[in-house]
Scaffold this motif. Structure first.
Motif, PDB file in Angstrom:
ATOM      1  N   GLY A 164       7.754  54.264 -33.994  1.00  0.00           N
ATOM      2  CA  GLY A 164       7.379  54.696 -32.651  1.00  0.00           C
ATOM      3  C   GLY A 164       8.267  54.164 -31.549  1.00  0.00           C
ATOM      4  O   GLY A 164       8.089  54.519 -30.375  1.00  0.00           O
ATOM      5  N   THR A 165       9.243  53.348 -31.900  1.00  0.00           N
ATOM      6  CA  THR A 165      10.177  52.827 -30.903  1.00  0.00           C
ATOM      7  C   THR A 165      11.051  53.955 -30.353  1.00  0.00           C
ATOM      8  O   THR A 165      11.587  54.755 -31.113  1.00  0.00           O
ATOM      9  CB  THR A 165      11.077  51.738 -31.516  1.00  0.00           C
ATOM     10  N   VAL A 166      11.179  53.987 -29.032  1.00  0.00           N
ATOM     11  CA  VAL A 166      11.976  55.031 -28.377  1.00  0.00           C
ATOM     12  C   VAL A 166      12.904  54.389 -27.349  1.00  0.00           C
ATOM     13  O   VAL A 166      12.481  53.530 -26.563  1.00  0.00           O
ATOM     14  CB  VAL A 166      11.080  56.071 -27.674  1.00  0.00           C
ATOM     15  N   VAL A 167      14.159  54.801 -27.365  1.00  0.00           N
ATOM     16  CA  VAL A 167      15.135  54.396 -26.354  1.00  0.00           C
ATOM     17  C   VAL A 167      15.843  55.667 -25.881  1.00  0.00           C
ATOM     18  O   VAL A 167      16.415  56.392 -26.698  1.00  0.00           O
ATOM     19  CB  VAL A 167      16.166  53.385 -26.897  1.00  0.00           C
ATOM     20  N   ILE A 168      15.790  55.937 -24.592  1.00  0.00           N
ATOM     21  CA  ILE A 168      16.438  57.120 -24.012  1.00  0.00           C
ATOM     22  C   ILE A 168      17.432  56.652 -22.957  1.00  0.00           C
ATOM     23  O   ILE A 168      17.088  55.832 -22.094  1.00  0.00           O
ATOM     24  CB  ILE A 168      15.411  58.075 -23.377  1.00  0.00           C
ATOM     25  N   ILE A 169      18.647  57.159 -23.019  1.00  0.00           N
ATOM     26  CA  ILE A 169      19.706  56.693 -22.119  1.00  0.00           C
ATOM     27  C   ILE A 169      20.389  57.882 -21.454  1.00  0.00           C
ATOM     28  O   ILE A 169      20.795  58.835 -22.121  1.00  0.00           O
ATOM     29  CB  ILE A 169      20.754  55.861 -22.881  1.00  0.00           C
ATOM     30  N   ALA A 170      20.515  57.820 -20.133  1.00  0.00           N
ATOM     31  CA  ALA A 170      21.304  58.790 -19.369  1.00  0.00           C
ATOM     32  C   ALA A 170      22.575  58.089 -18.913  1.00  0.00           C
ATOM     33  O   ALA A 170      22.529  56.981 -18.364  1.00  0.00           O
ATOM     34  CB  ALA A 170      20.513  59.298 -18.168  1.00  0.00           C
ATOM     35  N   LEU A 171      23.719  58.730 -19.150  1.00  0.00           N
ATOM     36  CA  LEU A 171      25.004  58.123 -18.816  1.00  0.00           C
ATOM     37  C   LEU A 171      25.649  58.850 -17.645  1.00  0.00           C
ATOM     38  O   LEU A 171      25.706  60.082 -17.624  1.00  0.00           O
ATOM     39  CB  LEU A 171      25.941  58.176 -20.024  1.00  0.00           C
ATOM     40  N   TYR A 172      26.113  58.070 -16.683  1.00  0.00           N
ATOM     41  CA  TYR A 172      26.869  58.603 -15.552  1.00  0.00           C
ATOM     42  C   TYR A 172      28.150  57.787 -15.458  1.00  0.00           C
ATOM     43  O   TYR A 172      28.184  56.741 -14.826  1.00  0.00           O
ATOM     44  CB  TYR A 172      26.058  58.525 -14.264  1.00  0.00           C
ATOM     45  N   VAL A 173      29.191  58.259 -16.143  1.00  0.00           N
ATOM     46  CA  VAL A 173      30.471  57.552 -16.271  1.00  0.00           C
ATOM     47  C   VAL A 173      30.211  56.181 -16.898  1.00  0.00           C
ATOM     48  O   VAL A 173      29.926  56.096 -18.089  1.00  0.00           O
ATOM     49  CB  VAL A 173      31.206  57.422 -14.921  1.00  0.00           C
ATOM     50  N   ASP A 174      30.256  55.111 -16.110  1.00  0.00           N
ATOM     51  CA  ASP A 174      30.081  53.761 -16.657  1.00  0.00           C
ATOM     52  C   ASP A 174      28.706  53.182 -16.384  1.00  0.00           C
ATOM     53  O   ASP A 174      28.450  52.020 -16.703  1.00  0.00           O
ATOM     54  CB  ASP A 174      31.149  52.822 -16.088  1.00  0.00           C
ATOM     55  N   ASP A 175      27.803  53.948 -15.781  1.00  0.00           N
ATOM     56  CA  ASP A 175      26.455  53.475 -15.480  1.00  0.00           C
ATOM     57  C   ASP A 175      25.461  54.121 -16.431  1.00  0.00           C
ATOM     58  O   ASP A 175      25.503  55.339 -16.664  1.00  0.00           O
ATOM     59  CB  ASP A 175      26.060  53.815 -14.037  1.00  0.00           C
ATOM     60  N   GLY A 176      24.555  53.307 -16.966  1.00  0.00           N
ATOM     61  CA  GLY A 176      23.543  53.826 -17.871  1.00  0.00           C
ATOM     62  C   GLY A 176      22.146  53.498 -17.384  1.00  0.00           C
ATOM     63  O   GLY A 176      21.871  52.363 -16.986  1.00  0.00           O
ATOM     64  N   LEU A 177      21.278  54.489 -17.370  1.00  0.00           N
ATOM     65  CA  LEU A 177      19.869  54.299 -17.031  1.00  0.00           C
ATOM     66  C   LEU A 177      19.074  54.467 -18.318  1.00  0.00           C
ATOM     67  O   LEU A 177      19.199  55.486 -18.998  1.00  0.00           O
ATOM     68  CB  LEU A 177      19.411  55.308 -15.986  1.00  0.00           C
ATOM     69  N   VAL A 178      18.259  53.457 -18.644  1.00  0.00           N
ATOM     70  CA  VAL A 178      17.585  53.401 -19.938  1.00  0.00           C
ATOM     71  C   VAL A 178      16.078  53.361 -19.743  1.00  0.00           C
ATOM     72  O   VAL A 178      15.567  52.621 -18.901  1.00  0.00           O
ATOM     73  CB  VAL A 178      18.021  52.150 -20.734  1.00  0.00           C
ATOM     74  N   ALA A 179      15.381  54.157 -20.544  1.00  0.00           N
ATOM     75  CA  ALA A 179      13.918  54.086 -20.623  1.00  0.00           C
ATOM     76  C   ALA A 179      13.579  53.723 -22.066  1.00  0.00           C
ATOM     77  O   ALA A 179      14.046  54.384 -23.001  1.00  0.00           O
ATOM     78  CB  ALA A 179      13.292  55.422 -20.234  1.00  0.00           C
ATOM     79  N   HIS A 180      12.763  52.675 -22.257  1.00  0.00           N
ATOM     80  CA  HIS A 180      12.461  52.239 -23.627  1.00  0.00           C
ATOM     81  C   HIS A 180      11.074  51.608 -23.681  1.00  0.00           C
ATOM     82  O   HIS A 180      10.487  51.240 -22.654  1.00  0.00           O
ATOM     83  CB  HIS A 180      13.512  51.236 -24.121  1.00  0.00           C
TER      84      HIS A 180
END
Length: 256
Positions: A164-180
């Motif tokens: 059930g572990t979830v990690v979602i990452i949005a990448l914008y060049v060198d910046d990453g926004l993570v929801a986990h």
């Protein structure tokens, strides 16, 4: 300098043209408009490159619709939001260079051995395919780690474990926004990422990302996004009526 090797002039291909380089200076601003980082980047004059020296230049970035959707899902599912910042100084330098040899003329502050010419061994800021090569290197690494790109947006990656572990990452060049939903899984990912790419800042719970303020209330499932600094900068840069003299009619008459 790991991204540069020195080649004896006697070994240069016939008709070699050196591409100029210069320094670019950049400031990174915080939520309140304060300067939090100053950068001096050695850049290649990519405008002097010939078309035959590269094949691809496009590098995708997350759309703001994707970022809003990711934050919304995080609020609904009570996922923790964190951010990481890859140091482009290291990121571009570990990205391979595409196909053709690129020889450069360095600024005077770099001491090139007499009788030698500088050749790029890896990508460098300014080369017209540097962003593409960085994106290719990073996305390939993400997939090898176990992430799957989302069809709707290739800059959005999802990792789902059987527990059930979830990690979602949005990448914008060198910046990453993570929801986990797992600190253990996220820390494992960050440690692996730091071994491959240099992180310029430690990951942190996110309240500010790409100029957008993020305010999440997990208790009632609400989300607020603000661009206060953008509005303030916009107002500050707009000419006032007094600048032109006269009333609003005078200002309008002088607009192009």
């Amino acid at each position: 300098m790991g991204m540069i090797t020195y080649i004896p002039n006697s070994e240069l291909p016939f008709g070699t043209t050196l591409i100029l380089t210069n320094f670019a200076y950049k400031c990174k601003f915080g939520e309140l408009g304060e300067v939090i980082k100053k950068k001096a980047l050695l850049c290649v004059r990519g405008d002097l490159q010939k078309d035959c020296e590269f094949t691809e230049t496009f590098a995708p970035t997350s759309r703001f619709n994707t970022l809003r959707a990711l934050i919304s899902v995080a609020v609904q599912e009570k996922l923790k939001l964190v951010q990481f910042d890859i140091n482009l100084k290291g990121a571009f330098m570990v990205s391979p260079i595409d196909e053709k040899d690129i020889y450069i003329s360095l600024p005077d502050c770099y001491k090139v051995p007499e009788g030698f010419t500088a050749k790029l061994s890896n990508s460098l800021y300014g080369t017209r395919n540097a962003a593409y090569m960085f994106w290719s290197t990073l996305s390939k690494w993400m997939i090898e780690y176990g992430f799957e790109p989302v069809n709707a947006d290739k800059t959005l990656f999802r990792l789902a474990r059987s527990d059930g572990t979830v990690v979602i990452i949005a990448l914008y060049v060198d910046d990453g926004l993570v929801a986990h939903n797992s600190n253990t899984e996220y820390e494992k990912f960050v440690q692996a990422l730091a071994k491959r790419f240099e992180l310029s800042t430690e990951s942190k719970e996110e309240t500010w990302y790409l100029g957008v303020g993020i305010q999440c209330k997990w208790t009632d499932g609400t989300l607020k996004l603000t661009q206060e600094q953008y509005v303030n900068d916009h107002d500050r840069l707009q000419p006032s009526v007094d600048t032109y003299g006269g009333g609003p009619e005078t200002l309008i008459s002088r607009l192009p």
